[in-house]
Design a protein around this motif. Structure first.
Motif, short mmCIF file in Angstrom:
data_model
loop_
_atom_site.label_atom_id
_atom_site.label_comp_id
_atom_site.label_asym_id
_atom_site.label_seq_id
_atom_site.Cartn_x
_atom_site.Cartn_y
_atom_site.Cartn_z
N ARG A 4 0.79 -1.24 -0.04
CA ARG A 4 -0.03 -0.20 0.12
C ARG A 4 0.76 1.23 0.00
O ARG A 4 2.12 1.31 0.63
CB ARG A 4 -0.88 0.16 1.41
N PHE A 5 0.49 2.48 -0.74
CA PHE A 5 1.10 3.48 -0.62
C PHE A 5 0.09 4.53 0.32
O PHE A 5 -1.06 4.50 0.16
CB PHE A 5 0.85 4.05 -1.96
N LEU A 6 0.91 5.18 1.38
CA LEU A 6 0.16 6.13 2.17
C LEU A 6 0.53 7.26 2.24
O LEU A 6 1.76 7.75 1.90
CB LEU A 6 0.68 5.33 3.66
N SER A 7 -0.13 8.18 2.39
CA SER A 7 0.17 9.61 2.61
C SER A 7 -0.42 10.04 3.77
O SER A 7 -1.56 9.99 4.05
CB SER A 7 -0.19 10.49 1.29
N LEU A 8 0.44 10.65 4.72
CA LEU A 8 -0.16 10.98 6.06
C LEU A 8 0.58 12.38 6.64
O LEU A 8 1.63 12.83 6.05
CB LEU A 8 0.16 10.00 7.23
N GLU A 9 -0.12 12.92 7.47
CA GLU A 9 0.26 14.26 8.11
C GLU A 9 0.53 14.09 9.80
O GLU A 9 -0.31 13.47 10.15
CB GLU A 9 -0.79 15.28 7.58
N LEU A 10 1.73 14.42 10.18
CA LEU A 10 1.73 14.34 11.49
C LEU A 10 2.43 15.70 12.11
O LEU A 10 3.01 16.59 11.21
CB LEU A 10 3.15 13.38 11.90
N ASP A 11 2.37 15.65 13.12
CA ASP A 11 2.52 16.92 13.98
C ASP A 11 4.19 17.10 13.94
O ASP A 11 5.13 16.20 13.93
CB ASP A 11 2.51 17.24 15.27
N LEU A 12 4.94 18.22 13.58
CA LEU A 12 6.36 18.55 13.43
C LEU A 12 6.79 18.64 14.68
O LEU A 12 6.45 19.47 15.53
CB LEU A 12 6.54 19.67 12.69
N ILE A 13 7.69 17.58 15.22
CA ILE A 13 8.45 17.63 16.45
C ILE A 13 9.72 17.55 16.06
O ILE A 13 10.19 17.60 14.93
CB ILE A 13 7.83 16.43 17.16
N ALA A 14 10.46 17.34 17.25
CA ALA A 14 12.25 17.18 17.21
C ALA A 14 12.70 15.81 16.57
O ALA A 14 11.67 14.92 16.28
CB ALA A 14 12.77 16.85 18.55
N PRO A 15 13.48 16.10 15.33
CA PRO A 15 13.71 15.23 14.47
C PRO A 15 13.69 13.51 14.89
O PRO A 15 13.23 12.84 14.09
CB PRO A 15 15.08 15.46 14.04
N ALA A 16 14.63 13.42 16.10
CA ALA A 16 14.55 12.08 16.54
C ALA A 16 13.20 11.52 17.20
O ALA A 16 12.92 10.39 16.63
CB ALA A 16 15.53 12.11 17.67
N GLU A 17 12.67 12.32 17.75
CA GLU A 17 11.20 11.82 18.15
C GLU A 17 10.36 11.53 16.74
O GLU A 17 9.30 10.94 16.78
CB GLU A 17 10.53 12.90 18.96
#
Length: 69
Positions: A4-17
């Motif tokens: 499956r191909f997914l496109s999602l949006e997440l909150d922008l947080i610290a790079p490692a997290e």
């Protein structure tokens, strides 16, 4: 096995997290094969991610933030 191909949006947080958050979210839909942050919305503080995952089932439960293609 289904890919499956997914496109999602997440909150922008610290790079490692952010990396851990992306992988955790993708694992809800299957095993991630590849993923990339394709855009960042600095006004909304969101990261747009595209990914390819594999799963055993043809049924996935989409959320509001995920587009299945």
């Amino acid at each position: 096995m289904v890919t499956r191909f997914l496109s999602l949006e997440l909150d922008l947080i610290a790079p490692a997290e952010l990396q851990r958050a992306i992988l955790a979210e993708l694992r809800h839909y299957g095993e991630p094969l590849r993923w990339a942050i394709v855009a960042v919305d600095s006004e909304r503080v969101k990261a747009h991610i595209e990914a390819v995952v594999t799963c055993e089932s043809t049924f996935l439960l989409p959320t509001d933030a995920v587009t299945l293609v």
